[in-house]
Design a protein around this motif. Sequence first.
Motif, PDB file in Angstrom:
ATOM      1  N   VAL C 209     -18.303  17.479  -0.600  1.00  0.00           N
ATOM      2  CA  VAL C 209     -17.641  18.756   0.058  1.00  0.00           C
ATOM      3  C   VAL C 209     -17.564  18.372   1.439  1.00  0.00           C
ATOM      4  CG1 VAL C 209     -18.685  20.866   0.783  1.00  0.00           C
ATOM      5  CG2 VAL C 209     -18.736  20.388  -1.435  1.00  0.00           C
ATOM      6  N   VAL C 210     -18.483  17.668   2.207  1.00  0.00           N
ATOM      7  CA  VAL C 210     -18.514  17.691   3.647  1.00  0.00           C
ATOM      8  C   VAL C 210     -17.466  16.725   4.190  1.00  0.00           C
ATOM      9  CG1 VAL C 210     -19.855  16.808   5.503  1.00  0.00           C
ATOM     10  CG2 VAL C 210     -20.930  18.053   3.699  1.00  0.00           C
ATOM     11  N   LEU C 211     -16.849  15.884   3.343  1.00  0.00           N
ATOM     12  CA  LEU C 211     -15.726  14.907   3.786  1.00  0.00           C
ATOM     13  C   LEU C 211     -14.563  15.051   3.215  1.00  0.00           C
ATOM     14  CD1 LEU C 211     -17.991  11.886   4.202  1.00  0.00           C
ATOM     15  CD2 LEU C 211     -17.098  13.076   5.978  1.00  0.00           C
ATOM     16  N   MET C 212     -14.543  16.023   2.108  1.00  0.00           N
ATOM     17  CA  MET C 212     -13.116  16.116   1.442  1.00  0.00           C
ATOM     18  C   MET C 212     -12.172  16.813   2.454  1.00  0.00           C
ATOM     19  SD  MET C 212     -11.494  15.399  -1.315  1.00  0.00           S
ATOM     20  CE  MET C 212     -10.000  15.744  -1.530  1.00  0.00           C
ATOM     21  N   SER C 213     -12.365  17.233   3.407  1.00  0.00           N
ATOM     22  CA  SER C 213     -11.483  17.858   4.241  1.00  0.00           C
ATOM     23  C   SER C 213     -10.617  16.856   4.994  1.00  0.00           C
ATOM     24  CB  SER C 213     -11.833  18.802   5.266  1.00  0.00           C
ATOM     25  OG  SER C 213     -12.845  18.132   6.096  1.00  0.00           O
ATOM     26  N   ALA C 214     -11.129  15.629   5.067  1.00  0.00           N
ATOM     27  CA  ALA C 214     -10.335  14.551   5.954  1.00  0.00           C
ATOM     28  C   ALA C 214      -9.229  14.197   4.902  1.00  0.00           C
ATOM     29  CB  ALA C 214     -11.461  13.559   6.121  1.00  0.00           C
ATOM     30  N   MET C 215      -9.410  14.223   3.732  1.00  0.00           N
ATOM     31  CA  MET C 215      -8.514  13.782   2.836  1.00  0.00           C
ATOM     32  C   MET C 215      -7.321  14.659   2.666  1.00  0.00           C
ATOM     33  SD  MET C 215      -9.494  10.936   2.211  1.00  0.00           S
ATOM     34  CE  MET C 215      -8.456  10.207   1.002  1.00  0.00           C
ATOM     35  N   ILE C 216      -7.166  15.676   3.123  1.00  0.00           N
ATOM     36  CA  ILE C 216      -6.314  16.794   3.068  1.00  0.00           C
ATOM     37  C   ILE C 216      -5.671  16.719   4.422  1.00  0.00           C
ATOM     38  CG2 ILE C 216      -5.717  19.447   2.732  1.00  0.00           C
ATOM     39  CD1 ILE C 216      -6.132  18.046   0.315  1.00  0.00           C
ATOM     40  N   VAL C 217      -6.121  16.401   5.387  1.00  0.00           N
ATOM     41  CA  VAL C 217      -5.423  16.356   6.797  1.00  0.00           C
ATOM     42  C   VAL C 217      -4.895  15.197   7.232  1.00  0.00           C
ATOM     43  CG1 VAL C 217      -5.974  16.965   9.288  1.00  0.00           C
ATOM     44  CG2 VAL C 217      -7.039  18.314   7.574  1.00  0.00           C
ATOM     45  N   ALA C 218      -5.775  14.034   7.125  1.00  0.00           N
ATOM     46  CA  ALA C 218      -5.512  12.751   7.682  1.00  0.00           C
ATOM     47  C   ALA C 218      -4.422  11.922   6.864  1.00  0.00           C
ATOM     48  CB  ALA C 218      -6.813  11.829   7.557  1.00  0.00           C
ATOM     49  N   PRO C 219      -3.913  11.898   5.770  1.00  0.00           N
ATOM     50  CA  PRO C 219      -3.026  11.142   5.270  1.00  0.00           C
ATOM     51  C   PRO C 219      -1.613  11.655   5.871  1.00  0.00           C
ATOM     52  CG  PRO C 219      -4.377  11.901   3.419  1.00  0.00           C
ATOM     53  CD  PRO C 219      -4.956  12.312   4.619  1.00  0.00           C
ATOM     54  N   ALA C 220      -1.519  12.797   5.650  1.00  0.00           N
ATOM     55  CA  ALA C 220       0.023  13.630   6.392  1.00  0.00           C
ATOM     56  C   ALA C 220      -0.031  13.534   7.811  1.00  0.00           C
ATOM     57  CB  ALA C 220      -0.060  15.141   6.048  1.00  0.00           C
ATOM     58  N   ALA C 221      -1.249  13.624   8.476  1.00  0.00           N
ATOM     59  CA  ALA C 221      -1.155  13.357  10.176  1.00  0.00           C
ATOM     60  C   ALA C 221      -0.680  12.144  10.491  1.00  0.00           C
ATOM     61  CB  ALA C 221      -2.416  13.571  10.566  1.00  0.00           C
ATOM     62  N   ALA C 222      -1.216  11.056   9.443  1.00  0.00           N
ATOM     63  CA  ALA C 222      -0.748   9.651   9.711  1.00  0.00           C
ATOM     64  C   ALA C 222       0.859   9.562   9.486  1.00  0.00           C
ATOM     65  CB  ALA C 222      -1.573   8.512   9.103  1.00  0.00           C
ATOM     66  N   ALA C 223       1.279  10.027   8.251  1.00  0.00           N
ATOM     67  CA  ALA C 223       2.638   9.982   7.584  1.00  0.00           C
ATOM     68  C   ALA C 223       3.462  10.291   8.715  1.00  0.00           C
ATOM     69  CB  ALA C 223       2.718  10.275   6.405  1.00  0.00           C
ATOM     70  N   ARG C 224       3.265  11.628   9.194  1.00  0.00           N
ATOM     71  CA  ARG C 224       4.278  12.195  10.280  1.00  0.00           C
ATOM     72  C   ARG C 224       4.488  11.304  11.232  1.00  0.00           C
ATOM     73  NH1 ARG C 224       8.067  14.152  11.853  1.00  0.00           N
ATOM     74  NH2 ARG C 224       8.633  15.741  12.756  1.00  0.00           N
ATOM     75  N   GLN C 225       3.837  10.404  11.804  1.00  0.00           N
ATOM     76  CA  GLN C 225       3.999   9.416  12.925  1.00  0.00           C
ATOM     77  C   GLN C 225       5.288   8.531  12.608  1.00  0.00           C
ATOM     78  OE1 GLN C 225       2.222  11.396  15.386  1.00  0.00           O
ATOM     79  NE2 GLN C 225       1.725   9.579  16.214  1.00  0.00           N
ATOM     80  N   TRP C 226       5.115   8.201  11.140  1.00  0.00           N
ATOM     81  CA  TRP C 226       6.313   7.235  10.925  1.00  0.00           C
ATOM     82  C   TRP C 226       7.633   7.711  10.546  1.00  0.00           C
ATOM     83  CZ3 TRP C 226       4.480   2.367  12.021  1.00  0.00           C
ATOM     84  CH2 TRP C 226       3.039   2.311  12.280  1.00  0.00           C
ATOM     85  N   THR C 227       7.781   8.906  10.260  1.00  0.00           N
ATOM     86  CA  THR C 227       8.954   9.104   9.548  1.00  0.00           C
ATOM     87  C   THR C 227       9.526  10.555  10.028  1.00  0.00           C
ATOM     88  OG1 THR C 227      10.354   9.658   7.629  1.00  0.00           O
ATOM     89  CG2 THR C 227       7.965  10.184   7.424  1.00  0.00           C
ATOM     90  N   ASP C 228      10.807  10.859   9.819  1.00  0.00           N
ATOM     91  CA  ASP C 228      11.154  12.301  10.265  1.00  0.00           C
ATOM     92  C   ASP C 228      11.795  12.906   9.047  1.00  0.00           C
ATOM     93  OD1 ASP C 228      12.204  11.243  13.468  1.00  0.00           O
ATOM     94  OD2 ASP C 228      10.591  12.550  13.014  1.00  0.00           O
ATOM     95  N   ARG C 229      11.751  12.274   7.848  1.00  0.00           N
ATOM     96  CA  ARG C 229      12.250  12.688   6.566  1.00  0.00           C
ATOM     97  C   ARG C 229      10.991  13.025   5.742  1.00  0.00           C
ATOM     98  NH1 ARG C 229      15.725   8.281   4.165  1.00  0.00           N
ATOM     99  NH2 ARG C 229      15.426   9.519   2.330  1.00  0.00           N
ATOM    100  N   LEU C 230      11.206  14.485   4.990  1.00  0.00           N
ATOM    101  CA  LEU C 230      10.068  15.139   4.417  1.00  0.00           C
ATOM    102  C   LEU C 230       9.551  14.354   3.130  1.00  0.00           C
ATOM    103  CD1 LEU C 230       8.224  17.415   4.316  1.00  0.00           C
ATOM    104  CD2 LEU C 230       9.906  18.811   2.934  1.00  0.00           C
TER     105      LEU C 230
END
Lengths: 276, 322, 387
Positions: C209-230
């Motif tokens: 429970v305590v750490l799951m939130s990271a998996m809903i935020v971090a992957p997309a935050a990282a991905a956004r940095q590399w591309t401009d296509r959805l």
Amino acid sequence: MTRQYDNTLPIQVEDLTVAYREEPVLWDVDVQIPASTLTAIVGPNGAGKSTLIKAILGLIEPSAGQILIYGKPYSEQRQQVAYVPQRGSVDWDFPTNALDVVLMGRYGRLGWLRRPGGKDRQLALDALDKVGMSAFANRQISQLSGGQQQRVFLARALVQDAQIYLMDEPFQGVDATTERAIVEVLKALKAAGRTVVVVHHDLETVPEYFDRVLLLNVRLLASGPVAQVFTPENLKKTYGSRNETVLHGIDGGSPSANGAKEANHGRVADAQPDLH
Amino acid sequence: MVSKVCMTLLLAVALFAGGLPVVNAQEAPAACESVVIHAIATVGMVADVVRNVGGSCVEVTAMMGPGVDPHLYRASEGDVLRLLNADIIFYSGLHLEARLAELFEEMTSVKTTVPVANAIPEENRLRDPNFDQIDPHVWMDAELWSYTAGSTRDALTTYDPAHAAYYSANADAYLEQLEELDAYIHEQIERIPEEQRVLVTAHDAFQYFGQGYGVEVFAPQGITTATEAGVNDIRRTIELLVSRNIPAVFVESSVPPDILEAIVAGAEAQGQEISIGGQLFSDAMGEDGTPEGTYIGMIRHNVDTIVAALTGEAAVTPEAGA
Amino acid sequence: MDVLQTLSLIFTDYTLRNVALGAAILGIVSGALSTFAVLRKQSLLGDAVSHAALPGVVLAFILTGLKTPLVLMVGAVIAGWIGVTLVSLIVRETRVKYDSALGIVLAVFFGLGMVLLTWLQGQNNAGQSGLDHFLFGRAAAIVQSDVITMAALGGVVLLVTALFWKEFKILSFDGQYAATLGFPVRWIDTLLTTLIVVAVVLGLQMVGVVLMSAMIVAPAAAARQWTDRLSLMLILSSTFGALAGVGGAVISSLTSGLPTGPTIVLCISAIVIVSLLFAPNRGIVWGGLRGRRNRRELQQAMLLEKLYDASTRNNGQSQPVESLRFILSGGRLEDALGVLAGQGLIAPETGDRWALTPTGIEAARSLQAPGGIRSSTLFSNPKEAAL
């Protein structure tokens, strides 16, 4: 008020009242917008201009009154109406390009589960061309200037090929090129027999761009052809007397007009802060 | 083995010496008609000692019931009130009740708090191989656990000197029972073939058992259930089971079985049939009112279960007196 | 045990295979939904859902007496869903803002969960142990049946996402406009939120429970940095999630004492940090370098223009270096002059003087023409220079 359902009348608004919590934002508004016209909605900030558009589009629940599009409720007539929202209503840092945004205008025709196809793409490209943005089809929307973004929104509405176009402050903060492009589109739409209603902030340009005007300040103060309705008395009723010098200027008459024009170009000086 | 013989002899002498005045007096020391001391204990095993030594003079309740993990237990507001209302607080000590340590420290100034296991001599205490901590699971060795009878008796006597003789007699009787238990365990363990004397459980609660009775113990999770068993721990356990051809692993009542189930599944994937030999009581006893709801019953149950699973036969035991 | 050996074990070893597979599924599914959560500015939704799920897990056990993963997950989904619905209700019916509503629901539900857990531990129920391990996950205890469950549920989630791709896209970009097109925006929003809830619950037993939130935020935050296509952003986000999952599983299996769940979260955090720093265009390091370059180019252009103005006033004579010292101090003046010379725009003359070449004169003139800054070739990125 008459309760006929005139199905040749693009927009018919009757007894429309909208309130946020206890405060009325629109009060007992009756409007009829005839076909093949360019209508401006003007009024001070907080007058309910955006609210009127959103109520017509069904985005806001009215407390009273009804709205008819060609004699039928809006929910049955969605295909006939296209919306150009305020530019600030979205986050332009979204990962997509201009063409993609315009393509969204076609989603309404696709229904569930289907993707846009070649025909849709072509229509989108045509719409971009009409607003002079063909070269920017693949540009990231975050890299577009404000005026370019506004034109993309306009193209998105154009691609819907609707009969009625409702626009919320499309001229706000755009460069001269964009302003010209938008005006061209508006005139073309009118020539094609479409109906356009625009929430407009620049009193100066009302007579030049539009043939009808709605003066709104919670109540509807006046509505009709510009030449008849866009008078200093009506403007005074709408905006209040402290803006008299400017209002004189807009009428084009007195010597104070020019000074007022320079000082207040495009904007009625108003105590309230910007944008609702 | 030598120290065990010495210990047994010493105990026998102590019992004899302690019992002499009783024998001479030709009468049992006076029991209580009503409860003199209201005591509260943390885990069931401690409560059981207090019950046996205190007899009718002491009423004791256990804070943690069956199935409760004392390593992780946090005191609630209700628990604190119960602690404050008691006359004496008995707990195991040696960091078993890890989350209550601070609480007990503060209580010491206003209450008599008795860490019963502190009576066990330093040289008998084992350390956790992974972390620098004392292993608190001393009750697994019946001989070592006997020390708690002494410390309980001393605490009760200090608080209520009037019934000193009574407590003493009770303690002696209990010590005798514990001795019997110790002998029984030795006997039973002998029945397991030496190579298969390996006890695999979820968490490392059985070091003292292993040390005291000559059994190898192995646990993926380490001493406290607060740490998580990792993939590496599971794989090492599977390796051990497969290479030594061990037929059974054991779940515990107070620890979730999923780690062991994963181990069993992993071993099966390598072709080794492993069964879950049964449920052991590690950090908590069984339900109240059942034989396993007492210390002696719990340990007997454990031994019988282990022996049965590792030998493949049912244990042959006379009826055990709780 | 060396890394290569361990990597091959992913395929051969039952335990590691299941943990790695489970972690990969978790990463892919949460990565995919993360895309929409982040774009809709609902990053903390995952946090709220995972915390809100706790009482659901405990109640599921209390009511059914079962501790099978499926039962507990159903409880978690229901509780998470109720929590999210409550958030929407609070935002709609009161003046409380979205982030405050999230915080309230998160705290209340999680507190309720802890109360229930504490109450449960006071009951003499021998089967209740282990529920609090939902707090940090029990990744290492994953067996094949768990993986199959995760794969099935995860597959459904991904399928629905693919089917409703354009609906989710338009909802995320311009929900109001979507409503005018006739899309039932409320329902689409509910659907998307439900998918996020399921994605979170899928990962709970692995990461907790305590750490799951990271998996809903971090992957997309990282991905956004590399591309401009959805579409690419979603694929990248899922890939990052899977990498972190498998990486965490493998790394934690190399030695004892490394809990798998937190190791996975550390991996995705590393990916995010690298993305924030080094991604082209949006990365901080990149931005810093570009900023420096823009400034240098600006200074060089100004230098050229000043040189041009000065020499024009002096009948085209070359200018001494010292007269330009006011523009750039220190060695930077010499560096800038060197770059301009290298571009063939200026040439040195005796006595430490500089003059413009014909190319340089032309460049300076066009710079000074109307709109010259925007069209000048002196700048790599004219728009940024003009800003």
